[in-house]
Structures are given as C-alpha cells and as structure tokens.
Design an enzyme around this catalytic site. Structure first.
Site, PDB file in Angstrom:
ATOM      1  CG  HIS A  87      -1.950  -1.089   1.189  1.00 44.25           C
ATOM      2  ND1 HIS A  87      -3.239  -0.907   0.770  1.00 44.25           N
ATOM      3  CD2 HIS A  87      -1.846  -2.405   1.520  1.00 44.25           C
ATOM      4  CE1 HIS A  87      -3.906  -2.054   0.862  1.00 44.25           C
ATOM      5  NE2 HIS A  87      -3.084  -2.982   1.316  1.00 44.25           N
ATOM      6  CG  ASP A  92      -7.310   0.460  -2.077  1.00 49.62           C
ATOM      7  OD1 ASP A  92      -6.979   1.655  -2.180  1.00 49.62           O
ATOM      8  OD2 ASP A  92      -7.294  -0.170  -1.009  1.00 49.62           O
ATOM      9  CG  HIS A 114      -7.395  -6.117   0.623  1.00 52.79           C
ATOM     10  ND1 HIS A 114      -7.046  -5.319  -0.421  1.00 52.79           N
ATOM     11  CD2 HIS A 114      -6.408  -5.968   1.551  1.00 52.79           C
ATOM     12  CE1 HIS A 114      -5.897  -4.712  -0.143  1.00 52.79           C
ATOM     13  NE2 HIS A 114      -5.481  -5.082   1.043  1.00 52.79           N
ATOM     14  CD  GLU A 131      -6.055  -7.771   5.841  1.00 51.01           C
ATOM     15  OE1 GLU A 131      -6.892  -7.083   5.220  1.00 51.01           O
ATOM     16  OE2 GLU A 131      -4.964  -7.318   6.236  1.00 51.01           O
ATOM     17  CG  ASP A 185      -0.607  -5.429   3.827  1.00 59.19           C
ATOM     18  OD1 ASP A 185      -1.156  -4.856   2.869  1.00 59.19           O
ATOM     19  OD2 ASP A 185      -1.248  -5.825   4.827  1.00 59.19           O
TER      20      ASP A 185
HETATM   21  O1  LIG Z   1      -3.855  -4.926   5.233  1.00 60.67           O
HETATM   22  C1  LIG Z   1      -4.686  -4.119   4.778  1.00 60.67           C
HETATM   23  N1  LIG Z   1      -5.970  -4.501   4.596  1.00 60.67           N
HETATM   24  C2  LIG Z   1      -6.931  -3.669   4.139  1.00 60.67           C
HETATM   25  N2  LIG Z   1      -6.691  -2.385   3.836  1.00 60.67           N
HETATM   26  C3  LIG Z   1      -5.441  -1.903   4.008  1.00 60.67           C
HETATM   27  C4  LIG Z   1      -4.410  -2.738   4.471  1.00 60.67           C
HETATM   28  N3  LIG Z   1      -3.285  -2.004   4.523  1.00 60.67           N
HETATM   29  C5  LIG Z   1      -3.597  -0.776   4.114  1.00 60.67           C
HETATM   30  N4  LIG Z   1      -4.892  -0.708   3.789  1.00 60.67           N
HETATM   31  C6  LIG Z   1      -5.543   0.536   3.326  1.00 60.67           C
HETATM   32  O2  LIG Z   1      -6.488   0.924   4.303  1.00 60.67           O
HETATM   33  C7  LIG Z   1      -7.201   2.013   3.765  1.00 60.67           C
HETATM   34  C8  LIG Z   1      -8.574   2.078   4.355  1.00 60.67           C
HETATM   35  O3  LIG Z   1      -9.473   1.251   3.697  1.00 60.67           O
HETATM   36  C9  LIG Z   1      -7.157   1.840   2.257  1.00 60.67           C
HETATM   37  O4  LIG Z   1      -6.464   2.951   1.761  1.00 60.67           O
HETATM   38  C10 LIG Z   1      -6.365   0.548   2.078  1.00 60.67           C
HETATM   39  O5  LIG Z   1      -5.574   0.603   0.903  1.00 60.67           O
END
Ligand SMILES: O=c1[nH]cnc2c1ncn2[C@@H]1O[C@H](CO)[C@@H](O)[C@H]1O
Length: 341
Positions: free
Chosen positions: A21, A142, A201, A204, A282
C-alpha cells in the site's frame, strides 16, 4: 545455507512486489517529517523513534484508524510525489524490479487534492522511478471499504476518467467486517469492462465466504491476503484449479492480529493444497518489516532453501500483471542470479 547467507541471497534476489500500500509504505522519516508539519493537530508522533510504538496495533480496526491518521498528513500533490518516489526508492533498494502499488485516490481527493493533480504526482514519480531506479511501477486503485459506495463510485470515476498510464487494476481494501463484498459488484463490473484487473482484499479478517464473494461477485483474479481460505478445502481446491493466487503478507497478518501467532499462519497449508501464492509486505514500515524480511519469514514457514526462495520470487513475477516482456526479463534475471549466487 546458513541463516545469514539466506538473508544475503534474498537481499540480492530480483523480485516483484504485488501487494503493497502506498501510504502504508511511507518510511518513518517521511511520516515523521509530515507529522512535524501538522504538530499539535495530528496524533502521529513527529519523532521517528516514537513511531514503532504508535504502530503497535491492538486489532485490525485499530490498524485502520492509525493508517487513516497517516493518510490525513498528506495534504497536497507535492506530498504525494515525495511519498511515491520515496516508496519507489525503498523498493528498488531491495532489488524489486516491478511493483504493483495499491493507491487510494479517494482518500487524497476527499482531503482536497484534485484528482488530476493526484494522478499527475503519482505518474511523475512512476516515470522517474523507471528511468532513475530501474523499477517498473503499476497502480492498483482501491476502494477504501469503510467509506462505502460513494467512495467506490468516486474511485471508479477517477480510474476511468483520468486513466493514468500506470493503472492496471482495481481493488478493495479496509475492513471486511460490516463491509460485504457483493455490494461493490457494479463498480468492479465497470472497471473490468474497461480492462482493469480485479484484485480485491478478501479473507484477511473474515472467513472463506468473503473469498468466494470476491471471486463470484467481483471477478477476482488474485486475492489480497485470502489466508482464511485455508478454512475451506473446497475453496482451496477451486483456487488451485483456477489458478487464482493469494497475495500473502505474513507479518502483516501477525501485526494486525489477523493471526494470533506465526506458528498458526496458514501459508504452508495453502501451498500444500496447491494454491498459487506470492509473498508481499503490505505496509512494511507500519508492520516493522520489509519485503526481504517477508521472504525470510516465508522461507521459515515453508522450510525453503535458496532454490525454494528463488521459486517464490518467480511466482511473484508469474502472478503479476506485468507485460510479457517485463516478466521474461525479470525471470531471466532471477535465473542468472541463482546461477551465480
Ligand atoms: O492490510 C490491509 N488490509 C486492508 N486495507 C489496508 C491494508 N493495509 C492498508 N490498507 C488501506 O487501508 C485504507 C482504508 O481502507 C485503504 O487505503 C487501504 O488501501
């Protein structure tokens, strides 16, 4: 091979990163610098030494809360440009040659950065990274699930109306609890019809049903995380048969408490069931890790030697949405490296 030797093998191994991310990759130095500009108005510490404690998460919801507090520090296109190029430098320093970076334009546009300026900033960084660092960057835009359908609509509009050259896929992040995947079907349908690849996603923080939903409703071609697929043998068989890879990020799962203990991480069971995987980082600084470290964690979980680790790197390349030319160049580079290392 001794442990240190494997670490240096991994450090030199050319790699692809498929699940990382944008804001979650900001180095402690950049986060602290941004925090200093907003001191008194942000909970994020301006001292890099205090960040490790700030990045200690009690659960996944707490992680998202902290994540969004860092997102909140990014206020103009110059911040976006600096952040993106910094992330590219950190990837290139780990011998990453190709990366798909998950970017959440909604969060920035919602905080006042115009979509056009946002896209221009990431594209400037992408072009500079390829020219100066030899890193091919691609974007996954996303939807932040917690922000609901309005954010889905806006993410789709930015993706289709702006269509930056580096954009290749459409994703869905954030919490899964209370955010059922099927409601996003119309947005994924339109993104896919426009040629974007589907990488939500799922699985998770919730179970196998969410992964089924991602496949059936959102046309997922790869799954972000997907580790809870391990609960469902039928799903594992389906993922294997249809070649739908899981983007696995072991330390993330531990740090967000998606798994209680690395000893309970299902990576080995997933691989044993014949499901394709890639190893990813991640939000590396937030989780106190790096992509290279994730390869070492995976090597422990899967009991791999250098040849096994090189095969993981090849899988990352094969499961990517890179062009055939980028894939074959990178695979040849991995072969050349393993032949001499
Ligand atoms: O591990 C993860 N799972 C889900 N979303 C994530 C993760 N890491 C970062 N984001 C980020 O969380 C924000 C809020 O939805 C999004 O910007 C997504 O890219």
């Amino acid at each position: 091979m001794a442990k240190d030797d494997l670490a240096s093998f991994v450090a030199g191994l050319p790699k692809a990163e498929l699940h990382v991310h944008h804001v979650g990759s900001a180095s402690p130095r950049i986060v602290a610098e941004l925090a200093a500009r907003h001191e008194g108005r942000s909970p994020v510490p301006a001292d890099p030494a205090l960040l490790a404690e700030y990045f200690t998460f009690t659960d996944f919801a707490h992680f998202i809360e902290v994540y969004l507090s860092v997102v909140d520090l990014i206020r103009d296109a110059e911040d976006v440009r600096t952040l993106t190029y910094g992330v590219a430098q950190d990837l290139a320093a780990q011998q990453v040659r190709y990366a798909e970076l998950t970017v959440t334009p909604y969060s920035s546009v919602n905080r006042g950065i115009p979509a056009e300026a946002f896209c221009e900033a990431i594209e400037d960084a992408r072009i500079a990274a390829e020219k100066e660092l030899g890193l091919v960057l691609r974007w996954c835009f996303d939807i932040p699930g917690e922000a609901g359908l309005a954010s889905a609509e806006q993410t789709l509009r930015i993706a289709l109306d702006r269509r930056p050259d580096g954009l290749i896929s459409f994703g869905l992040g954030g919490p899964e609890i209370g955010v059922p995947r099927p409601q996003f079907k119309p947005y994924f349908d339109q993104a896919r019809a426009a040629g974007l690849r589907s990488v939500p996603h799922a699985g998770e923080t919730t179970g196998a049903q969410t992964v089924w939903d991602a496949i059936r409703e959102l046309g997922a071609e790869r799954i972000g995380h997907g580790i809870h697929a391990a609960q469902d043998p039928e799903l594992l068989a389906y993922l294997g048969e249809h070649g739908i890879p899981l983007e696995v990020c072991p330390t993330s799962n531990l740090r967000t408490r998606a798994v209680a203990d690395l000893a309970e991480h299902p990576l080995a069971a997933i691989v044993a069931a014949g499901v394709p995987v890639s190893i990813n980082s991640d939000d590396p600084p937030m989780f106190g890790t790096t992509l290279n470290n994730e390869y070492l964690v995976a090597a422990r979980l899967l009991d791999l030697d250098a040849a096994g680790v090189a095969e993981l790197a090849r899988q990352g390349v094969r499961h990517s949405f890179a062009s055939d030319q980028v894939k074959s160049t990178l695979l040849a580079e991995i072969d050349a490296y393993t032949a001499t290392a």
